[in-house]
Design a protein around this motif. Structure first.
Motif, mmCIF file in Angstrom:
data_model
loop_
_atom_site.group_PDB
_atom_site.id
_atom_site.type_symbol
_atom_site.label_atom_id
_atom_site.label_comp_id
_atom_site.label_asym_id
_atom_site.label_seq_id
_atom_site.Cartn_x
_atom_site.Cartn_y
_atom_site.Cartn_z
ATOM 1 N N ILE A 42 -3.581 -14.411 -0.366
ATOM 2 C CA ILE A 42 -2.416 -14.431 0.523
ATOM 3 C C ILE A 42 -2.877 -15.019 1.848
ATOM 4 N N ALA B 93 0.831 -1.205 0.000
ATOM 5 C CA ALA B 93 0.000 0.000 0.000
ATOM 6 C C ALA B 93 0.869 1.259 0.000
ATOM 7 N N GLY C 67 -7.454 -10.331 4.756
ATOM 8 C CA GLY C 67 -8.836 -10.664 5.085
ATOM 9 C C GLY C 67 -9.295 -11.933 4.411
ATOM 10 N N ASN C 68 -10.558 -12.266 4.657
ATOM 11 C CA ASN C 68 -11.147 -13.484 4.100
ATOM 12 C C ASN C 68 -11.486 -13.276 2.619
ATOM 13 N N GLY D 140 6.784 -7.589 6.256
ATOM 14 C CA GLY D 140 6.386 -6.272 6.758
ATOM 15 C C GLY D 140 4.888 -6.090 6.646
ATOM 16 N N GLY D 141 4.380 -5.065 7.323
ATOM 17 C CA GLY D 141 2.960 -4.732 7.252
ATOM 18 C C GLY D 141 2.103 -5.675 8.081
ATOM 19 N N HIS D 142 0.890 -5.908 7.600
ATOM 20 C CA HIS D 142 -0.100 -6.742 8.291
ATOM 21 C C HIS D 142 0.326 -8.208 8.180
ATOM 22 N N ILE D 143 0.492 -8.887 9.300
ATOM 23 C CA ILE D 143 1.074 -10.240 9.260
ATOM 24 C C ILE D 143 0.282 -11.245 10.095
ATOM 25 N N GLY D 144 0.600 -12.526 9.848
ATOM 26 C CA GLY D 144 0.049 -13.609 10.661
ATOM 27 C C GLY D 144 0.998 -13.955 11.803
ATOM 28 N N ILE E 14 0.988 -5.541 13.016
ATOM 29 C CA ILE E 14 1.643 -4.845 11.900
ATOM 30 C C ILE E 14 3.142 -4.794 12.188
ATOM 31 N N ALA F 64 -1.903 -16.934 5.802
ATOM 32 C CA ALA F 64 -0.929 -16.962 6.883
ATOM 33 C C ALA F 64 -1.068 -18.220 7.730
ATOM 34 N N LEU G 169 -9.379 -5.270 3.722
ATOM 35 C CA LEU G 169 -9.862 -4.412 4.807
ATOM 36 C C LEU G 169 -10.280 -3.027 4.304
ATOM 37 N N GLU H 172 2.473 -16.376 3.431
ATOM 38 C CA GLU H 172 3.269 -15.255 3.946
ATOM 39 C C GLU H 172 3.615 -15.457 5.416
HETATM 40 O O1 TUI Z 1 -1.985 -7.538 3.525
HETATM 41 C C1 TUI Z 1 -0.851 -7.762 3.827
HETATM 42 N N1 TUI Z 1 -0.031 -6.809 4.336
HETATM 43 C C2 TUI Z 1 -0.380 -5.503 4.544
HETATM 44 S S1 TUI Z 1 -1.873 -4.760 4.212
HETATM 45 C C3 TUI Z 1 -1.328 -3.310 4.784
HETATM 46 S S2 TUI Z 1 -2.298 -1.857 4.810
HETATM 47 C C4 TUI Z 1 -3.269 -1.961 6.199
HETATM 48 N N2 TUI Z 1 -4.078 -0.954 6.418
HETATM 49 C C5 TUI Z 1 -4.897 -0.928 7.460
HETATM 50 C C6 TUI Z 1 -4.933 -1.971 8.342
HETATM 51 C C7 TUI Z 1 -4.110 -3.019 8.159
HETATM 52 C C8 TUI Z 1 -3.258 -3.023 7.056
HETATM 53 C C9 TUI Z 1 -0.039 -3.423 5.189
HETATM 54 N N3 TUI Z 1 0.456 -4.634 5.043
HETATM 55 N N4 TUI Z 1 -0.327 -8.991 3.666
HETATM 56 C C10 TUI Z 1 -1.120 -10.096 3.226
HETATM 57 C C11 TUI Z 1 -1.627 -10.832 4.399
HETATM 58 N N5 TUI Z 1 -2.839 -11.252 4.514
HETATM 59 N N6 TUI Z 1 -0.943 -11.130 5.501
HETATM 60 C C12 TUI Z 1 -1.779 -11.784 6.332
HETATM 61 C C13 TUI Z 1 -2.986 -11.863 5.693
HETATM 62 C C14 TUI Z 1 -4.218 -12.436 6.135
HETATM 63 C C15 TUI Z 1 -4.689 -12.246 7.423
HETATM 64 C C16 TUI Z 1 -5.904 -12.768 7.798
HETATM 65 C C17 TUI Z 1 -4.997 -13.153 5.233
HETATM 66 C C18 TUI Z 1 -6.198 -13.682 5.614
HETATM 67 C C19 TUI Z 1 -6.646 -13.488 6.901
HETATM 68 O O2 TUI Z 1 -7.839 -14.000 7.308
HETATM 69 C C20 TUI Z 1 -8.539 -14.746 6.330
HETATM 70 C C21 TUI Z 1 -9.733 -15.403 6.880
HETATM 71 O O3 TUI Z 1 -9.903 -16.553 6.487
HETATM 72 O O4 TUI Z 1 -10.442 -14.763 7.638
#
Ligand code: TUI
Length: 316
Positions: free
Chosen positions: A118, A23, A99-100, A144-148, A231, A120, A75, A139
């Motif tokens: 993507i 982003a 997200g889902n 970096g960023g939003h992680i598992g 994050i 986690a 999100l 991942e």
């Molecule tokens: O998305 C990312 N990394 C990011 S997004 C971001 S910007 C942001 N803005 C506001 C709030 C939060 C982030 C900065 N970095 N990576 C891909 C990723 N997706 N990593 C982990 C996941 C993930 C997490 C939960 C994927 C699915 C999930 O749940 C799925 C479900 O089944 O509910």
């Protein structure tokens, strides 16, 4: 020369290297540079409305004839209109993150888009495959960023054993050694973010790139775990403030107020002290700013050299 594998064949690219859709960072100039260098460039939709992303897609098409993709951040308040747009504009590849993926997979598949959620965890990977995903990015929490919560080393082989579709590894990979390592675990591609932040073609503020170049392996810390949105970003005034607020048990709204907009502040204004400098643990390995072409060629050469050593060891 190596033959193309499932990932490079399906994506119609030379090398199975996907640029992370970051982003505010992954724009048309960076994505086109990666696609022109033989990888898969990605535009990040982040929190953008669809009309802005539409212009960015047009710009990327003017800069490359090769395939590129769009990352949809689930999100985002605009994720539904963004999904409609990418289907209408016949974007070749979409990664779905944060997200889902739910109904988005079927809708995109119906429009002829190659869909790559993507994930986690193993459960998310299985669900993505059953929904009809073409491949997945697994991942690890080094990213970096939003992680598992699981590391790349532990996540990738477990995901590989749980699905039949190709697995692309992400989190902690910035050179040919990292690529070779995850291929040993069964990955058939890599998604790389942090290394491409420190490229000439990346259009962000110089302060952000310099902060990543300067970072050690201990600097990429996690905040937001208590709020359920972990994050990873480089340690600074913002991460320390959030840590303190979390310890005091502050509510989601209070923390969100100072965290939202933090990424834009760091990327655009270069405020790397009070902005959010999202980057992975592999920041400590990134010591220079190079062209995208140099980055990809050096990863591929190192990866092939290691693969060759391994096959020679087997036959001697
Ligand atoms: O998305 C990312 N990394 C990011 S997004 C971001 S910007 C942001 N803005 C506001 C709030 C939060 C982030 C900065 N970095 N990576 C891909 C990723 N997706 N990593 C982990 C996941 C993930 C997490 C939960 C994927 C699915 C999930 O749940 C799925 C479900 O089944 O509910």
């Amino acid at each position: 020369m190596h033959s193309r594998n499932r990932v490079s064949r399906l994506l119609e690219i030379d090398y199975p290297i996907i640029q992370g859709g970051m982003a505010w960072v992954s724009d048309a100039v960076l994505a086109a540079a990666v696609s022109n260098a033989g990888g898969l460039g990605m535009l990040a939709s982040g929190n953008m409305p669809a009309d802005r992303l539409s212009d960015e897609i047009d710009k990327a098409r003017s800069l490359t004839d090769r395939p590129f993709g769009v990352n949809v951040m689930l999100l985002s308040p605009f994720s539904q209109e963004v999904l409609q747009l990418v289907a209408r504009k016949e974007v070749q590849v979409v990664t779905l993150g944060a997200g889902n993926p739910g109904k988005a997979v079927g809708r995109l598949k119906y429009a002829g888009v190659t869909v790559i959620p993507i994930v986690a965890s193993v459960a998310q990977a299985r669900r993505a495959e059953s929904m009809g995903a073409d491949m997945i990015v697994a991942e690890g929490m080094e990213a970096g960023g939003h992680i598992g919560r699981v590391t790349t080393m532990a996540l990738v082989p477990q995901v590989v054993d749980s699905v039949d579709i190709p697995v692309i590894a992400a989190g902690g990979i910035a050179d040919g050694r990292g690529m070779a390592a995850v291929f040993c675990l069964g990955a058939e591609g890599v998604q790389i973010g942090t290394r491409f932040i420190c490229s000439e073609e990346c259009q962000i503020h110089e302060n952000y790139k310099k902060r990543v170049v300067k970072a050690s392996e201990l600097d990429a810390v996690i905040t937001g775990t208590r709020m359920g949105h972990p994050i990873r970003a480089l340690r600074n005034n913002l991460t320390r403030r959030i840590e303190l607020l979390e310890k005091k048990g502050a509510g989601f709204e209070e923390i969100e107020k100072i965290a939202v907009g933090g990424l834009e502040k760091a990327v655009r204004e270069g405020d790397v002290d009070s902005g959010s400098v999202m980057a992975g643990q592999i920041s400590g390995l990134v010591r220079d700013i190079r062209t995208v072409e140099e980055i990809i060629q050096s990863i591929i050469q190192e990866f092939y050299a290691i693969s060759l050593e391994r096959s020679e060891a087997k036959t001697s």
